[in-house]
Structures are given as structure tokens and as C-alpha cells.
Design a protein around this motif. Structure first.
Motif, PDB file in Angstrom:
ATOM      1  N   GLU A   9     -14.586  17.122 -32.463  1.00 45.61           N
ATOM      2  CA  GLU A   9     -14.154  18.424 -32.186  1.00 45.61           C
ATOM      3  C   GLU A   9     -14.085  19.532 -33.161  1.00 45.61           C
ATOM      4  O   GLU A   9     -14.279  20.562 -32.807  1.00 45.61           O
ATOM      5  CB  GLU A   9     -12.705  18.436 -31.358  1.00 45.61           C
ATOM      6  CG  GLU A   9     -12.771  17.362 -29.899  1.00 45.61           C
ATOM      7  CD  GLU A   9     -11.333  17.807 -29.368  1.00 45.61           C
ATOM      8  OE1 GLU A   9     -10.204  17.434 -29.980  1.00 45.61           O
ATOM      9  OE2 GLU A   9     -11.405  17.835 -28.094  1.00 45.61           O
TER      10      GLU A   9
ATOM     11  N   SER B 117     -16.079  22.720 -27.780  1.00 45.35           N
ATOM     12  CA  SER B 117     -14.908  21.912 -27.905  1.00 45.35           C
ATOM     13  C   SER B 117     -13.819  22.587 -27.173  1.00 45.35           C
ATOM     14  O   SER B 117     -13.094  21.828 -26.395  1.00 45.35           O
ATOM     15  CB  SER B 117     -14.363  21.872 -29.391  1.00 45.35           C
ATOM     16  OG  SER B 117     -15.338  21.085 -30.197  1.00 45.35           O
TER      17      SER B 117
ATOM     18  N   ARG C 204     -12.129  20.347 -23.847  1.00 46.53           N
ATOM     19  CA  ARG C 204     -10.584  20.478 -23.834  1.00 46.53           C
ATOM     20  C   ARG C 204      -9.984  20.976 -22.463  1.00 46.53           C
ATOM     21  O   ARG C 204      -9.163  20.255 -21.903  1.00 46.53           O
ATOM     22  CB  ARG C 204      -9.995  21.108 -24.843  1.00 46.53           C
ATOM     23  CG  ARG C 204     -10.044  20.438 -26.116  1.00 46.53           C
ATOM     24  CD  ARG C 204      -9.138  21.294 -27.365  1.00 46.53           C
ATOM     25  NE  ARG C 204      -9.377  20.491 -28.433  1.00 46.53           N
ATOM     26  CZ  ARG C 204      -8.540  20.605 -29.786  1.00 46.53           C
ATOM     27  NH1 ARG C 204      -7.724  21.524 -29.719  1.00 46.53           N
ATOM     28  NH2 ARG C 204      -8.917  19.979 -30.699  1.00 46.53           N
TER      29      ARG C 204
ATOM     30  N   GLY D  30     -12.985  12.905 -27.884  1.00 45.53           N
ATOM     31  CA  GLY D  30     -12.806  13.948 -28.811  1.00 45.53           C
ATOM     32  C   GLY D  30     -14.098  13.889 -29.382  1.00 45.53           C
ATOM     33  O   GLY D  30     -14.212  14.688 -30.478  1.00 45.53           O
TER      34      GLY D  30
END
Length: 265
Positions: A87, A106, A110, A63
């Protein structure tokens, strides 16, 4: 007669791949150094557009990722002024603030666990092609790493600082490594910084070639089977390492300030 003149194509391809695996390898550069060098490589390669564009790479902790400081151009990025953010773009290390437009990175991270580096720029020829709302067309052997590997987003979602833009761009990218963003620019991804850097250099060249060819006549397609073979042949880790090493050596000659210590590439 030399033995190689009697060998099959598959044998010769396999031998070449084996030789590249043995000869080329990781440069031992840090992620920060690779990112700084990529910024200078892209600046020299026509990706400069003021403060527009971002580069990111995953950090060591989940992250997190490295990115450049808002307010610095690509020609000013060094390993010492890169930021580490989470993030939500909260600053974890470094001085300054990240570009708010990094938010859509971000979303891509993901959605794509295979992606470890993202380069987004408004490079001149990709931006010009994007103005025409025309997808990237791969019709030259040098650009085959992008064959059937570049998505196209025709609808401009506006300035990409909201979550809506992250959803739109990441969905349009899908499982491809690159995307041309209409009225915007280009974005490429890579499993490594080297791969993303090479694709960023390549997509700008591909757009330039396409515009030149469109001005002269009708672009003719590549044979699909041969184009796919060339895509796979030119998209290996060792080729990415070799190409990046060349670009990095050239960048270091022009921009020795982007790394703090002497490096061997």
C-alpha cells in the motif's frame, strides 16, 4: 407458433441469464495475464496518453497489488514486467518502480473491499469531457452499465501523488464503479479485472458519444426505470467475462507478446 412468443419478459430474461451462466465462465487466465491484456486492450481503444494512467489489481496477500512499471507505456506491458507492491508502493516483486500517482489507488482499496481492480487513464474523449467540467451523461443503451454508476469530481486536486488526493478521489467515487475527474481523466473499478476493463472501454465510448451528441443538439434522458433495468442486465459477471474474452482475443492478435505462453480464451 413458437412457445417463446407467448412467454413473459421475466421468463425470457431468466432463461437468457441461465444460458449465459452455463455457457460463459472464467478464462483461467492469471491476474497478471488479465492485467497485461487489459493494458493492450486499452491502448488499442484510445487510452494511450504517453506514460499517464495506471492499472492495479489486488495481489494474493492483503494490502498488496499488481501494477505496471513506471516508464512503460500500456502497449509495452506484459505479464513478465508487472510489479507487486504494498500500500505504500514499496516494491515486493519485479524490477523497476511503480508510478507515484498509484497512491490514490491504495485509498480506494482501503475504502472499497468490493473493488479488486482499478483502471485510471487520460483517454482522449473522457479527458475532453473533463475539460468542460461536465458530468458523464448516459443516454444510449450500450452505455447503460454506467447509468447512475459514474460519479463526478468537479474540483481538480492537482497531481495525485499525495494522500490528500487519495482522500478526495476515494470520497468522490463513493459507492459507484466509475468517476469522471475534471481536468484529469477517468477512473473505473471492478470486482474483477474483466469488469474494470470493460468499464474502461465503455466510459471512453460514452464520453465520445456524449461529445458528438452535444455538438449536434440536446441530449435527451433515458427513462429511469428502463435504464436501471438495462444497467443491471448488462452488469453481470458472465457478461463481463464474455466481453473481456472478445477484447482479449482481439488484443492477442495484435499483441501476442503480452503473455508468455499460449492461452485459450
Amino acid at each position: 407458433m413458437a412457445d417463446a412468443l407467448r412467454e413473459t419478459r421475466d421468463v425470457l430474461v431468466g432463461r437468457a441469464e441461465q444460458q449465459m451462466r452455463a455457457h460463459f465462465g472464467d478464462s483461467k487466465l492469471t491476474t497478471r495475464q488479465k492485467l497485461a491484456l487489459t493494458c493492450r486492450i486499452l491502448f488499442d481503444g484510445g487510452h494511450d496518453s504517453g506514460l499517464a494512467g495506471q492499472i492495479t489489481a489486488r495481489g494474493q496477500e492483503p494490502g498488496t497489488y499488481y501494477t505496471q512499471r513506471l516508464g512503460l507505456g500500456f502497449d509495452e506491458i506484459a505479464e513478465t514486467n508487472l510489479l507487486l507492491v504494498d500500500e505504500d508502493l514499496n516494491l515486493l516483486a519485479g524490477e523497476g518502480i511503480p508510478n507515484p500517482a498509484n497512491r490514490f489507488h491504495s485509498w480506494i482499496y482501503r475504502a472499497r473491499q468490493d473493488v479488486n481492480c482499478i483502471v485510471h487513464t487520460h483517454s482522449l474523449h473522457t479527458a475532453a469531457l473533463a475539460m468542460l467540467e461536465v458530468p458523464l451523461q448516459i443516454s444510449h443503451m450500450d452505455t447503460t452499465p454506467l447509468y447512475d454508476d459514474c460519479a463526478f469530481l468537479k474540483d481538480w486536486p492537482g497531481v495525485p501523488v499525495g494522500n490528500e488526493e487519495g482522500e478526495i478521489i476515494s470520497a468522490a467515487l463513493g459507492d459507484k464503479r466509475a468517476i469522471l475527474l475534471a481536468h484529469h481523466g477517468q477512473l473505473v473499478t471492478g470486482a474483477t479485472v474483466e469488469e474494470a476493463c470493460n468499464l474502461a472501454v465503455l466510459i471512453e465510448r460514452a464520453a465520445r458519444l456524449q461529445l458528438l451528441a452535444m455538438a449536434a443538439g440536446t441530449i435527451q434522458p433515458l427513462p429511469e426505470a428502463l435504464a436501471r433495468e438495462a444497467h443491471d442486465w448488462t452488469s453481470t459477471e458472465r457478461r463481463n467475462q464474455a466481453n473481456f474474452a472478445y477484447y482479449a482475443r482481439r488484443a492477442l492478435r495484435n499483441h501476442p507478446d503480452c503473455v508468455t505462453n499460449e492461452v485459450q480464451i
